[in-house]
Design a protein around this motif. Structure first.
Motif, PDB file in Angstrom:
ATOM      1  N   ALA A 178       0.944  -1.297  -0.027  1.00  0.00           N
ATOM      2  CA  ALA A 178       0.019   0.000  -0.015  1.00  0.00           C
ATOM      3  C   ALA A 178       1.017   1.241   0.006  1.00  0.00           C
ATOM      4  O   ALA A 178       1.826   1.371   0.939  1.00  0.00           O
ATOM      5  CB  ALA A 178      -0.922   0.080   1.268  1.00  0.00           C
ATOM      6  N   ARG A 179       0.513   2.125  -0.975  1.00  0.00           N
ATOM      7  CA  ARG A 179       1.116   3.508  -0.816  1.00  0.00           C
ATOM      8  C   ARG A 179       0.127   4.463  -0.302  1.00  0.00           C
ATOM      9  O   ARG A 179      -0.876   4.707  -0.903  1.00  0.00           O
ATOM     10  CB  ARG A 179       1.661   3.978  -2.282  1.00  0.00           C
ATOM     11  N   TRP A 180       0.649   4.955   0.947  1.00  0.00           N
ATOM     12  CA  TRP A 180      -0.524   5.897   1.561  1.00  0.00           C
ATOM     13  C   TRP A 180      -0.221   7.291   1.533  1.00  0.00           C
ATOM     14  O   TRP A 180       1.008   7.647   1.216  1.00  0.00           O
ATOM     15  CB  TRP A 180      -0.237   5.381   3.207  1.00  0.00           C
ATOM     16  N   ARG A 181      -1.292   8.212   1.227  1.00  0.00           N
ATOM     17  CA  ARG A 181      -1.048   9.370   1.088  1.00  0.00           C
ATOM     18  C   ARG A 181      -2.316  10.006   1.847  1.00  0.00           C
ATOM     19  O   ARG A 181      -3.272   9.679   2.307  1.00  0.00           O
ATOM     20  CB  ARG A 181      -1.497   9.967  -0.432  1.00  0.00           C
ATOM     21  N   LYS A 182      -2.044  11.288   2.234  1.00  0.00           N
ATOM     22  CA  LYS A 182      -2.999  12.023   2.985  1.00  0.00           C
ATOM     23  C   LYS A 182      -4.234  12.414   2.118  1.00  0.00           C
ATOM     24  O   LYS A 182      -4.124  12.721   1.001  1.00  0.00           O
ATOM     25  CB  LYS A 182      -2.522  13.533   3.482  1.00  0.00           C
ATOM     26  N   SER A 183      -5.518  12.090   2.804  1.00  0.00           N
ATOM     27  CA  SER A 183      -6.643  12.356   2.093  1.00  0.00           C
ATOM     28  C   SER A 183      -6.833  13.805   1.672  1.00  0.00           C
ATOM     29  O   SER A 183      -6.537  14.641   2.555  1.00  0.00           O
ATOM     30  CB  SER A 183      -7.841  12.023   3.098  1.00  0.00           C
ATOM     31  N   THR A 184      -7.015  14.203   0.485  1.00  0.00           N
ATOM     32  CA  THR A 184      -7.408  15.322   0.164  1.00  0.00           C
ATOM     33  C   THR A 184      -8.513  16.167   1.038  1.00  0.00           C
ATOM     34  O   THR A 184      -8.617  17.253   1.024  1.00  0.00           O
ATOM     35  CB  THR A 184      -7.802  15.834  -1.362  1.00  0.00           C
ATOM     36  N   ARG A 185      -9.345  15.354   1.650  1.00  0.00           N
ATOM     37  CA  ARG A 185     -10.491  15.741   2.481  1.00  0.00           C
ATOM     38  C   ARG A 185     -10.001  16.109   3.640  1.00  0.00           C
ATOM     39  O   ARG A 185     -10.696  16.517   4.693  1.00  0.00           O
ATOM     40  CB  ARG A 185     -11.653  14.986   2.321  1.00  0.00           C
ATOM     41  N   ASN A 189      -4.761  15.847  12.445  1.00  0.00           N
ATOM     42  CA  ASN A 189      -5.747  14.631  12.503  1.00  0.00           C
ATOM     43  C   ASN A 189      -6.225  14.281  11.072  1.00  0.00           C
ATOM     44  O   ASN A 189      -7.074  15.103  10.699  1.00  0.00           O
ATOM     45  CB  ASN A 189      -6.884  15.348  13.564  1.00  0.00           C
ATOM     46  N   CYS A 190      -5.279  13.662  10.471  1.00  0.00           N
ATOM     47  CA  CYS A 190      -5.498  13.363   9.109  1.00  0.00           C
ATOM     48  C   CYS A 190      -5.823  11.851   8.783  1.00  0.00           C
ATOM     49  O   CYS A 190      -5.712  10.778   9.692  1.00  0.00           O
ATOM     50  CB  CYS A 190      -4.135  13.436   8.328  1.00  0.00           C
ATOM     51  N   VAL A 191      -6.555  11.711   7.662  1.00  0.00           N
ATOM     52  CA  VAL A 191      -6.827  10.338   7.363  1.00  0.00           C
ATOM     53  C   VAL A 191      -5.926   9.914   5.997  1.00  0.00           C
ATOM     54  O   VAL A 191      -5.805  10.916   5.230  1.00  0.00           O
ATOM     55  CB  VAL A 191      -8.369  10.423   6.948  1.00  0.00           C
ATOM     56  N   GLU A 192      -5.310   8.842   5.907  1.00  0.00           N
ATOM     57  CA  GLU A 192      -4.810   8.593   5.017  1.00  0.00           C
ATOM     58  C   GLU A 192      -5.601   7.501   4.083  1.00  0.00           C
ATOM     59  O   GLU A 192      -6.056   6.493   4.576  1.00  0.00           O
ATOM     60  CB  GLU A 192      -3.462   7.847   5.502  1.00  0.00           C
ATOM     61  N   VAL A 193      -5.036   7.428   2.763  1.00  0.00           N
ATOM     62  CA  VAL A 193      -5.904   6.743   1.842  1.00  0.00           C
ATOM     63  C   VAL A 193      -4.606   5.997   0.881  1.00  0.00           C
ATOM     64  O   VAL A 193      -3.613   6.539   0.584  1.00  0.00           O
ATOM     65  CB  VAL A 193      -6.789   7.343   0.789  1.00  0.00           C
ATOM     66  N   ALA A 194      -4.835   4.509   0.729  1.00  0.00           N
ATOM     67  CA  ALA A 194      -4.049   3.832  -0.267  1.00  0.00           C
ATOM     68  C   ALA A 194      -5.096   3.463  -1.188  1.00  0.00           C
ATOM     69  O   ALA A 194      -5.919   2.529  -1.146  1.00  0.00           O
ATOM     70  CB  ALA A 194      -3.340   2.776   0.543  1.00  0.00           C
ATOM     71  N   ASP A 195      -4.961   3.844  -2.341  1.00  0.00           N
ATOM     72  CA  ASP A 195      -5.757   3.507  -3.798  1.00  0.00           C
ATOM     73  C   ASP A 195      -4.925   2.637  -4.751  1.00  0.00           C
ATOM     74  O   ASP A 195      -5.431   2.742  -5.757  1.00  0.00           O
ATOM     75  CB  ASP A 195      -6.751   4.596  -3.963  1.00  0.00           C
ATOM     76  N   GLY A 247      -8.451  -3.812  -6.473  1.00  0.00           N
ATOM     77  CA  GLY A 247      -9.947  -3.980  -6.181  1.00  0.00           C
ATOM     78  C   GLY A 247     -10.166  -3.297  -4.941  1.00  0.00           C
ATOM     79  O   GLY A 247     -11.333  -3.643  -4.428  1.00  0.00           O
ATOM     80  N   LEU A 248      -9.461  -2.680  -4.306  1.00  0.00           N
ATOM     81  CA  LEU A 248      -9.735  -2.059  -2.728  1.00  0.00           C
ATOM     82  C   LEU A 248      -9.047  -0.596  -2.837  1.00  0.00           C
ATOM     83  O   LEU A 248      -8.068  -0.382  -3.099  1.00  0.00           O
ATOM     84  CB  LEU A 248      -9.570  -2.959  -1.765  1.00  0.00           C
ATOM     85  N   VAL A 249      -9.820  -0.182  -1.736  1.00  0.00           N
ATOM     86  CA  VAL A 249      -9.211   1.211  -1.254  1.00  0.00           C
ATOM     87  C   VAL A 249      -8.971   0.987   0.564  1.00  0.00           C
ATOM     88  O   VAL A 249      -9.884   0.809   1.089  1.00  0.00           O
ATOM     89  CB  VAL A 249     -10.049   2.556  -1.432  1.00  0.00           C
ATOM     90  N   ALA A 250      -7.922   1.628   0.811  1.00  0.00           N
ATOM     91  CA  ALA A 250      -7.648   1.314   2.316  1.00  0.00           C
ATOM     92  C   ALA A 250      -7.651   2.746   3.019  1.00  0.00           C
ATOM     93  O   ALA A 250      -7.082   3.665   2.507  1.00  0.00           O
ATOM     94  CB  ALA A 250      -6.555   0.444   2.585  1.00  0.00           C
ATOM     95  N   VAL A 251      -7.859   2.545   4.307  1.00  0.00           N
ATOM     96  CA  VAL A 251      -8.170   3.918   4.949  1.00  0.00           C
ATOM     97  C   VAL A 251      -7.538   3.700   6.338  1.00  0.00           C
ATOM     98  O   VAL A 251      -7.691   2.840   6.879  1.00  0.00           O
ATOM     99  CB  VAL A 251      -9.402   4.770   5.195  1.00  0.00           C
ATOM    100  N   ARG A 252      -6.662   4.791   6.967  1.00  0.00           N
ATOM    101  CA  ARG A 252      -6.007   4.562   8.165  1.00  0.00           C
ATOM    102  C   ARG A 252      -5.820   5.855   8.760  1.00  0.00           C
ATOM    103  O   ARG A 252      -5.918   7.128   8.096  1.00  0.00           O
ATOM    104  CB  ARG A 252      -4.969   3.820   8.334  1.00  0.00           C
ATOM    105  N   ASP A 253      -5.581   5.931  10.122  1.00  0.00           N
ATOM    106  CA  ASP A 253      -5.577   7.190  10.944  1.00  0.00           C
ATOM    107  C   ASP A 253      -4.043   7.558  10.667  1.00  0.00           C
ATOM    108  O   ASP A 253      -3.178   6.756  11.175  1.00  0.00           O
ATOM    109  CB  ASP A 253      -5.804   6.987  12.333  1.00  0.00           C
ATOM    110  N   SER A 254      -3.690   8.712  10.117  1.00  0.00           N
ATOM    111  CA  SER A 254      -2.118   9.114  10.143  1.00  0.00           C
ATOM    112  C   SER A 254      -1.341   9.147  11.594  1.00  0.00           C
ATOM    113  O   SER A 254      -0.389   8.824  11.431  1.00  0.00           O
ATOM    114  CB  SER A 254      -2.057  10.418   9.492  1.00  0.00           C
ATOM    115  N   LYS A 255      -2.176   9.381  12.697  1.00  0.00           N
ATOM    116  CA  LYS A 255      -1.414   9.274  13.739  1.00  0.00           C
ATOM    117  C   LYS A 255      -1.019   7.827  14.307  1.00  0.00           C
ATOM    118  O   LYS A 255      -0.167   7.664  15.421  1.00  0.00           O
ATOM    119  CB  LYS A 255      -2.121  10.080  14.860  1.00  0.00           C
ATOM    120  N   ASP A 256      -1.631   6.810  13.746  1.00  0.00           N
ATOM    121  CA  ASP A 256      -1.250   5.594  14.022  1.00  0.00           C
ATOM    122  C   ASP A 256      -1.082   4.574  12.945  1.00  0.00           C
ATOM    123  O   ASP A 256      -1.712   3.579  12.499  1.00  0.00           O
ATOM    124  CB  ASP A 256      -2.502   4.807  14.967  1.00  0.00           C
TER     125      ASP A 256
END
Length: 64
Positions: free
Chosen positions: A7-14, A21-27, A31-40
């Motif tokens: 997974a290549r994580w990036r900060k969500s544009t939202r 307090n950011c959400v990171e997205v790996a797209d 077949g899937l999109v993953a989401v995680r808390d950037s602080k963890d």
């Protein structure tokens, strides 16, 4: 459980500028999109099908 190896994580544009307090997205995964808390980054992540993620993004856009 989804395999998030590669997974290549990036900060969500939202996420905006809200004090880290950011959400990171790996797209980049098939077949899937993953989401995680950037602080963890080693903590849990949520995985969505591409269709489910597209629906979520569409209905959460301002003015929808």
């Amino acid at each position: 459980m989804a395999n998030l190896t590669g997974a290549r994580w990036r900060k969500s544009t939202r996420s905006g500028d809200n004090g880290g307090n950011c959400v990171e997205v790996a797209d980049n995964l098939p077949g899937l999109v993953a989401v995680r808390d950037s602080k963890d980054p080693t903590g849990p992540a949520l995985a969505f099908s591409r269709a489910a993620w597209s629906s979520f993004v569409r209905v959460t856009k301002p003015g929808h």
